[in-house]
Design a protein around this motif. Structure first.
Motif, short mmCIF file in Angstrom:
data_model
loop_
_atom_site.label_atom_id
_atom_site.label_comp_id
_atom_site.label_asym_id
_atom_site.label_seq_id
_atom_site.Cartn_x
_atom_site.Cartn_y
_atom_site.Cartn_z
N THR A 20 73.80 111.30 -18.19
CA THR A 20 75.22 111.70 -18.27
C THR A 20 75.90 111.47 -16.92
OG1 THR A 20 74.36 113.48 -19.64
CG2 THR A 20 76.70 113.55 -19.12
N ALA A 21 75.19 111.85 -15.87
CA ALA A 21 75.77 111.64 -14.53
C ALA A 21 76.00 110.16 -14.26
CB ALA A 21 74.84 112.23 -13.47
N LEU A 22 75.04 109.33 -14.66
CA LEU A 22 75.19 107.87 -14.46
C LEU A 22 76.39 107.33 -15.22
CD1 LEU A 22 71.62 106.31 -14.49
CD2 LEU A 22 73.42 105.90 -12.82
N ARG A 23 76.53 107.80 -16.49
CA ARG A 23 77.66 107.35 -17.32
C ARG A 23 78.99 107.76 -16.69
NH1 ARG A 23 75.04 108.94 -22.96
NH2 ARG A 23 73.79 107.08 -23.25
N LYS A 24 79.01 109.03 -16.22
CA LYS A 24 80.23 109.53 -15.59
C LYS A 24 80.56 108.72 -14.34
CE LYS A 24 80.45 114.29 -17.18
NZ LYS A 24 80.09 115.68 -16.87
N GLY A 25 79.51 108.46 -13.56
CA GLY A 25 79.70 107.65 -12.33
C GLY A 25 80.22 106.27 -12.65
N PHE A 26 79.67 105.70 -13.71
CA PHE A 26 80.11 104.36 -14.13
C PHE A 26 81.59 104.36 -14.53
CE2 PHE A 26 80.45 101.03 -17.43
CZ PHE A 26 80.15 99.93 -16.63
N LEU A 27 81.97 105.42 -15.25
CA LEU A 27 83.38 105.55 -15.69
C LEU A 27 84.32 105.72 -14.48
CD1 LEU A 27 83.11 107.76 -18.89
CD2 LEU A 27 83.95 105.42 -18.73
N VAL A 28 83.86 106.53 -13.52
CA VAL A 28 84.67 106.74 -12.30
C VAL A 28 84.85 105.40 -11.57
CG1 VAL A 28 84.68 107.82 -10.00
CG2 VAL A 28 84.11 109.17 -12.02
N MET A 29 83.73 104.66 -11.45
CA MET A 29 83.78 103.36 -10.77
C MET A 29 84.73 102.41 -11.48
SD MET A 29 80.05 102.28 -9.42
CE MET A 29 80.48 100.57 -9.45
N LEU A 30 84.65 102.40 -12.82
CA LEU A 30 85.54 101.53 -13.61
C LEU A 30 87.01 101.87 -13.37
CD1 LEU A 30 84.17 100.87 -17.21
CD2 LEU A 30 84.88 99.21 -15.49
N SER A 31 87.26 103.20 -13.39
CA SER A 31 88.66 103.62 -13.21
C SER A 31 89.16 103.27 -11.81
CB SER A 31 88.82 105.11 -13.47
OG SER A 31 88.06 105.82 -12.52
N LEU A 32 88.25 103.37 -10.83
CA LEU A 32 88.65 103.02 -9.46
C LEU A 32 88.92 101.52 -9.33
CD1 LEU A 32 86.27 105.24 -7.30
CD2 LEU A 32 88.76 105.40 -7.43
N LEU A 33 88.04 100.73 -9.95
CA LEU A 33 88.17 99.27 -9.85
C LEU A 33 89.35 98.73 -10.68
CD1 LEU A 33 84.46 98.11 -9.93
CD2 LEU A 33 86.07 97.80 -8.07
N ALA A 34 89.76 99.54 -11.65
CA ALA A 34 90.85 99.09 -12.53
C ALA A 34 92.12 98.80 -11.73
CB ALA A 34 91.12 100.14 -13.59
N ALA A 35 92.27 99.51 -10.61
CA ALA A 35 93.48 99.32 -9.79
C ALA A 35 93.36 98.09 -8.91
CB ALA A 35 93.72 100.54 -8.95
N CYS A 36 92.20 97.47 -8.87
CA CYS A 36 91.98 96.36 -7.95
C CYS A 36 92.07 94.99 -8.62
CB CYS A 36 90.61 96.49 -7.28
SG CYS A 36 90.43 98.00 -6.37
N TYR A 37 92.65 94.93 -9.78
CA TYR A 37 92.71 93.64 -10.46
C TYR A 37 93.75 92.74 -9.77
CZ TYR A 37 97.21 94.42 -12.67
OH TYR A 37 98.54 94.60 -12.90
N GLU A 38 93.66 91.46 -10.00
CA GLU A 38 94.58 90.52 -9.38
C GLU A 38 95.34 89.79 -10.48
OE1 GLU A 38 93.87 86.92 -6.51
OE2 GLU A 38 93.00 88.76 -5.70
N ASP A 39 96.63 89.94 -10.43
CA ASP A 39 97.46 89.27 -11.43
C ASP A 39 97.55 87.79 -11.08
OD1 ASP A 39 99.25 88.40 -13.23
OD2 ASP A 39 100.85 89.81 -12.74
N PRO A 40 97.03 86.92 -11.95
CA PRO A 40 97.05 85.48 -11.62
C PRO A 40 98.45 84.89 -11.56
CG PRO A 40 96.29 85.81 -13.85
CD PRO A 40 96.41 87.17 -13.25
#
Lengths: 206, 66
Positions: free
Chosen positions: B6-26
């Motif tokens: 559960t902790a790993l899944r939560k961590g993964f979700l947190v990482m995803l949400s953090l990285l979501a802001a780092c996308y690059e609009d082509p």
């Protein structure tokens, strides 16, 4: 609108180098850079010719065409200028220019190139007219003061002309017409060769 | 064991949400027009007509044949 041009009359130039000195003094050009140079074609041979050369402010300037950072612009008077804040000193304009006008101060070790420097037709640069920043980077802005380039104004024999292309062409045309009846073989350009032109630049290329 | 997953899944979700802001609009790129001057504007104080007249007058005074 006027289109500013230089013209050097090779029949009048006496190789005094006053234009070179005037330019260096007026703009406080750094050591090692000559915005204007006096060159002799066929030096020491009969019929040698001397001309004063700087940036010719081409209408379709090759330096402008090759600049990767597009730092060149043409003013309303047809003067080709550049922005030293944008210049990266790549040297492309140096290779493109047929007159060898762009020059670079050596900065730092190993002969690293600084920002390109060339004749500005005494028109300064993009900075505010006659501001200290403009003077430091490009030299004096005489055009803004209603004056013409000092090299031409200093020329004692009036060999070097600088001004509106139409007016300069009129003056030169009058001179050519006046010389037409002269029997002096030195003035026969066809025999002696013309310092401006393809044949002189590339000799016999066959 | 379960809580680690559960902790790993939560961590993964947190990482995803953090990285979501780092996308690059082509499509969000600055395109530069080739051969268009990029530097500052060269503003002249003097009016073009005045300067033109002044330069012509100066040429006649200083550079015409003697």
């Amino acid at each position: 609108m006027a289109r500013m041009k230089f013209l050097c009359d090779e029949e009048r130039c006496i190789e005094c180098n006053a234009c070179v000195t005037a330019c260096k003094n007026e703009h406080e050009v750094p050591w090692g850079i000559n915005r204007r140079r006096v060159i002799t074609v066929d030096d020491g041979l009969p019929g040698e010719k001397t001309i004063s050369v700087a940036c010719m402010h081409c209408t379709d300037a090759p330096c402008m065409a090759v600049c990767p950072v597009d730092c060149f612009y043409t003013t309303d008077e047809g003067v080709v200028l550049h922005d030293k804040d944008l210049c990266i000193g790549c040297g492309y304009c140096f290779y493109a220019c047929p007159f060898g006008a762009p020059q670079y101060p050596q900065q730092g070790a190993f002969g690293a190139r600084g920002k390109m420097d060339k004749c500005t037709f005494c028109a300064g640069g993009p900075e505010e007219d006659n501001s200290p920043a403009e003077f430091r980077k490009y030299g004096r802005n005489r055009l803004a003061e209603g004056k013409l380039p000092l090299c031409a104004e200093m020329c004692s024999t009036k060999a070097l002309l600088a001004g509106d292309a139409d007016v300069v062409a009129d003056v030169f045309r009058e001179r050519v017409v006046r010389r037409a009846g002269n029997d002096n073989p030195d003035l026969n350009r066809r025999r002696q060769g013309n310092p401006w032109g393809w044949e002189t630049a590339y000799k016999d290329s066959r | 064991m379960m809580w680690r997953k559960t902790a790993l899944r939560k961590g993964f979700l947190v990482m995803l949400s953090l990285l979501a802001a780092c996308y690059e609009d082509p499509y969000d790129v600055t395109l530069h027009e080739a051969h268009v001057y990029k530097g500052g504007e060269d503003v002249h104080h003097a009016a073009a007509a005045w300067q033109n007249d002044q330069l012509r007058k100066r040429f006649r005074e200083v550079q015409t044949d003697r």
